[in-house]
Design an enzyme around this catalytic site. Structure first.
Site, mmCIF file in Angstrom:
data_model
loop_
_atom_site.group_PDB
_atom_site.id
_atom_site.type_symbol
_atom_site.label_atom_id
_atom_site.label_comp_id
_atom_site.label_asym_id
_atom_site.label_seq_id
_atom_site.Cartn_x
_atom_site.Cartn_y
_atom_site.Cartn_z
ATOM 1 C CD GLU B 49 34.114 44.165 42.774
ATOM 2 O OE1 GLU B 49 33.814 44.522 41.617
ATOM 3 O OE2 GLU B 49 33.412 43.379 43.452
ATOM 4 C CG PHE B 111 29.512 30.551 44.204
ATOM 5 C CD1 PHE B 111 29.065 30.774 42.905
ATOM 6 C CD2 PHE B 111 29.296 31.526 45.158
ATOM 7 C CE1 PHE B 111 28.406 31.948 42.582
ATOM 8 C CE2 PHE B 111 28.634 32.702 44.848
ATOM 9 C CZ PHE B 111 28.183 32.909 43.546
ATOM 10 C CD GLN B 112 31.017 35.284 44.271
ATOM 11 O OE1 GLN B 112 31.230 35.476 45.459
ATOM 12 N NE2 GLN B 112 30.324 36.137 43.528
ATOM 13 C CE LYS B 161 32.381 33.189 54.436
ATOM 14 N NZ LYS B 161 31.120 33.080 53.679
ATOM 15 C CG MET B 474 46.096 59.622 21.770
ATOM 16 S SD MET B 474 46.927 61.125 21.183
ATOM 17 C CE MET B 474 47.491 61.855 22.724
#
Lengths: 197, 560
Positions: B49, B111-112, B161, B474
């Site tokens: 993501e 959940f999540q 949802k 760097m």
């Protein structure tokens, strides 16, 4: 009020009534390590608009930048800051004292007169005093009571403040903004037409 | 219709054609609806993501259109955070639509579930949770308005949802104003007057342009001002490509690894005209000595930027597309030939001490600057530069030659390693007709290497040039210069990158020898397919010039 060369500023914020606004404000204060001294939030004179009054110690440069950052948030209508001399302000404090200690002391008339106390409630167990005033005044009463009769519970509100110089013209500001938006839209339409021509 | 269909209809109404995303439990309803919209949306399935957010950034930066991201709740959402923060720092319009657990479960550690709003408030221009299907169209309309107007930035919409599954009477109305937000402040007549007056009085004016010029599409307006008053101009890292590299008044880049001319002249000019830039610490170095002799005029759209780092003599608030022409009208024609000519000795010094060694070395291993310049020359004026972060980024920015606006895509403010591959694939999708050249290091490549999968699946023709030194270059450079050569964890044992590319079906070549460079690059450009060019570069290479962090802009190191 001064504290380590810092001034006590009062930040006033008008916002849309949305969830999470206070969080957005405190995030900005946190980033600049400004500690909130007092906070009060309530619906404003205009329906649907909330007003936050926050006091914090800061230097002028920091407060100016921080208030601009707050003002920048999308759901905030206006944010500004003032010093104490530009404001009329007040706090409210409640003190709970054991009734028997007051009775033991005998007369509390002079206490009530001197501090301009309002008595909110009396029961067999406790008496609740209310005092409105500046921080130093409510603090002085707390200290006096603590020394003489003892304080069971003490609570002080955040500051509420009104600017000295101007009427709170939020409604005017909103009207001006609506006009400005309309003006901009007209300009845009003119531009668009010119382009298509 | 259901909330999910309303999301897609709303995006369609906003003219969205591309979505970068990754499905998951809570967002299944949107993906189910998406099944019916394959003709309308090009959905790019990323491999992580974070990459969806960076790809959306690359897409937005090259096309000027907002990038759209779909992710699921919880880890899907938190994985986008680096990309959102990056977009915030670099004023990139992206809209992240994340699904959230159903509203009755909010706050229950379902959940999540994660508090995405709380997490993203400090790093978004606006974030909002939608809990009812009927709120979807208006919230999306606001999201697009906010992301794209004024100073652009990322917006997060967190949709529960149940809001996606419930039905609504769909109606879409584009948002054209929000009463609590003034995107383009109206220019003040007095400011315009005063700005023109200061510019007219200048003997040694210097303009510095930032990304504001690109975001406002004000390239031509800025040119008119510069040409009328003959003002030499420099660019910040993010302002690059607003003016072509060979523009006669263009004097190079300011900042830590910028060009000597504009950095030195910052502290010599009598008027500094800052246009759509924010005086980042990487530009100013020590603020106490920065342009102190000059009157500073700061043109910006964001009131909170004016006076934030540099307190200007005059702040001109407004969209530079509007304010600059108003000033140009009042500015008198002028010539500053002697002043402009005074850049030449500095340019010569940089050419001799830095450029020749970096871009035209005759022996030893390949140099990064040399690879960049050869790729740039063969890529043509139309090419887009994408860089990751580190030495590759500075070399890319210094030596790539821009012919066209919106050609520089890099993570400036946040400095996000791993930005390169996803941003490049997003840019290629945003500008399919243009060559997109990504320069990155072996460190950054391995941070988002998984996106080779996305490139393979959607046949995205990015040209990836790995400037490989098997080091975190760097940081190693800083360790060499400032930490007594204590090379703490900057060596990398690397895989065979060509084999990895082959595994994904990406054409690839390795180049080590100078004489093979051009023909390998030509081979890379022989088609429009993805390509990984592994250029084995000098391991101890340095980016010069360098102004150490916090030093005066004139305290420049030119060589060891």
């Amino acid at each position: 009020m001064e504290n380590n060369n810092k001034t006590l500023y009062t930040i006033t914020v008008f916002s849309e009534n949305r969830v999470g606004l206070l969080n957005q404000i405190t995030i900005i204060l946190n980033r600049r390590q400004l500690n909130i001294e007092t906070l009060s939030v309530s619906p404003s004179a205009l329906k649907g608009i909330h007003k936050f009054t926050i006091t914090t110690y800061s230097d002028h440069e920091t407060i100016e930048k921080v208030v601009k950052q707050i003002d920048k948030r999308i759901d905030i209508l206006k944010a500004y800051y003032n010093t104490d001399d530009e404001l009329v302000y007040q706090e409210i404090a409640l003190y709970k004292i054991a009734t028997k200690h007051i009775l033991e002391k005998g007369s509390i008339e002079s206490l009530i007169r001197d501090h301009d106390i309002t008595v909110l409630e009396i029961t067999d167990n406790a008496v609740v005093f209310q005092k409105t005033g500046l921080y130093d005044e409510t603090q002085k009463l707390f200290e006096d009571l603590s020394k003489t009769v003892g304080v069971l519970q003490f609570i002080r509100s955040g500051r509420v403040a009104i600017t000295r110089s101007k009427v709170e013209r939020l409604s005017d500001m909103l009207a001006e903004r609506e006009k400005s938006i309309a003006r901009r839209k007209n300009n845009q339409t003119v531009k668009d037409t010119t382009l298509t021509d | 219709m259901t909330g999910s269909y309303a999301v897609l209809e709303s995006l369609k109404a906003e003219g969205v054609d591309t979505i970068f995303g990754y499905p998951g439990g809570a967002i299944i309803p949107i993906y189910d609806a998406l099944y019916d919209y394959s003709e309308i949306f090009n959905h790019i399935l990323v491999r992580h993501e974070q990459a969806a957010a960076h790809a959306a950034e690359g897409y937005a930066r090259v096309s000027g259109k907002p990038g759209v991201v779909f992710v699921t709740s919880g880890p899907g959402a938190t994985n986008t955070i680096t990309g959102i923060a990056d977009a915030m720092m670099d004023s990139t319009p992206i809209i992240v639509i994340s699904a959230q657990v159903a509203s009755p479960f909010l706050g229950t550690d379902a959940f999540q579930e994660t508090d995405l709003l709380g997490l993203t408030q400090p790093i978004t221009k606006w974030s909002y949770q939608i809990r009812k299907a009927e709120d979807i169209p208006d919230a999306i309309a606001r999201a697009f308005y906010i992301a794209c107007n004024g100073r652009p930035g990322p917006v997060v919409l967190d949709i529960t949802k149940d809001a996606l599954l419930n039905t609504l009477d769909y109606q879409y109305k584009k948002c054209d104003s929000i009463r609590s937000y003034i995107p383009d402040p109206e220019p003040e007549e007095e400011d315009i007057e005063q700005a023109a007056c200061i510019i007219n009085s200048a003997q040694k004016p210097l303009a510095v342009i930032g990304q504001g010029v690109l975001l406002a599409h004000a390239e031509e307006e800025v040119k008119s001002l510069l040409e009328k008053a003959q003002i030499p101009v420099a660019s910040t890292l993010l302002g690059l490509s607003a003016l072509p590299s060979d523009y006669p008044l263009y004097k190079g880049m300011v900042g830590m690894h910028g060009n000597l001319g504009p950095n030195f002249k910052t502290n010599e000019c009598d008027v500094l005209i800052a246009i759509g830039m924010r005086f980042s610490d990487r530009v100013t170095g020590n603020l106490k000595t920065y342009a102190k002799q000059a009157k500073v005029i700061h043109f910006d759209i964001d009131p909170s930027e004016i006076g934030k780092n540099v307190v200007p003599t005059l702040g001109v608030l407004g969209n530079v597309k509007e304010t600059i022409p108003l000033v140009t009208e009042k500015v008198k024609k002028a010539s500053h030939d002697e002043w402009i000519a005074s850049f030449a000795p500095l340019e010569k010094r940089e050419y001799e001490h830095v450029y020749v060694k970096e871009v035209e070395p005759s022996q030893g291993p390949l140099h990064m600057g040399e690879v960049v310049r050869h790729v740039s020359d063969l890529a043509g004026r139309d090419a887009v530069l994408v860089t990751d972060v580190g030495q590759n980024q500075m070399m890319g920015s210094r030596y790539f030659r821009f012919g066209k606006t919106r050609s520089n895509i890099t993570s400036g403010g946040l400095g996000t390693m791993g930005y390169g591959i996803p941003a490049a694939l997003g840019a290629k999708i945003g500008a399919p007709e243009r060559r997109v050249c990504l320069f990155l290091g072996d460190g950054g490549l391995q941070m988002t290497l998984e996106e080779f999968g996305t490139i393979m699946q959607d046949s995205i023709g990015v040209k990836i040039i790995l400037l490989n030194n098997n080091k975190l270059g760097m940081v190693r450079q800083w360790q060499e210069l400032f930490n007594h050569q204590r090379y703490s964890f900057t060596d990398m044992a690397n895989p065979d990158f060509c084999k990895i590319a082959e595994a994904y079906g990406i054409r690839t070549a390795r180049v080590e020898r100078r004489e093979d460079l051009d023909k390998t690059i030509q081979d890379m450009f022989s088609d429009d397919k993805a390509f990984l060019l592994v250029a084995e570069c000098e391991q101890m290479g340095m980016v010069y010039p360098m102004t150490p962090a916090g030093a005066n802009v004139t305290d420049v190191m030119l060589e060891k």
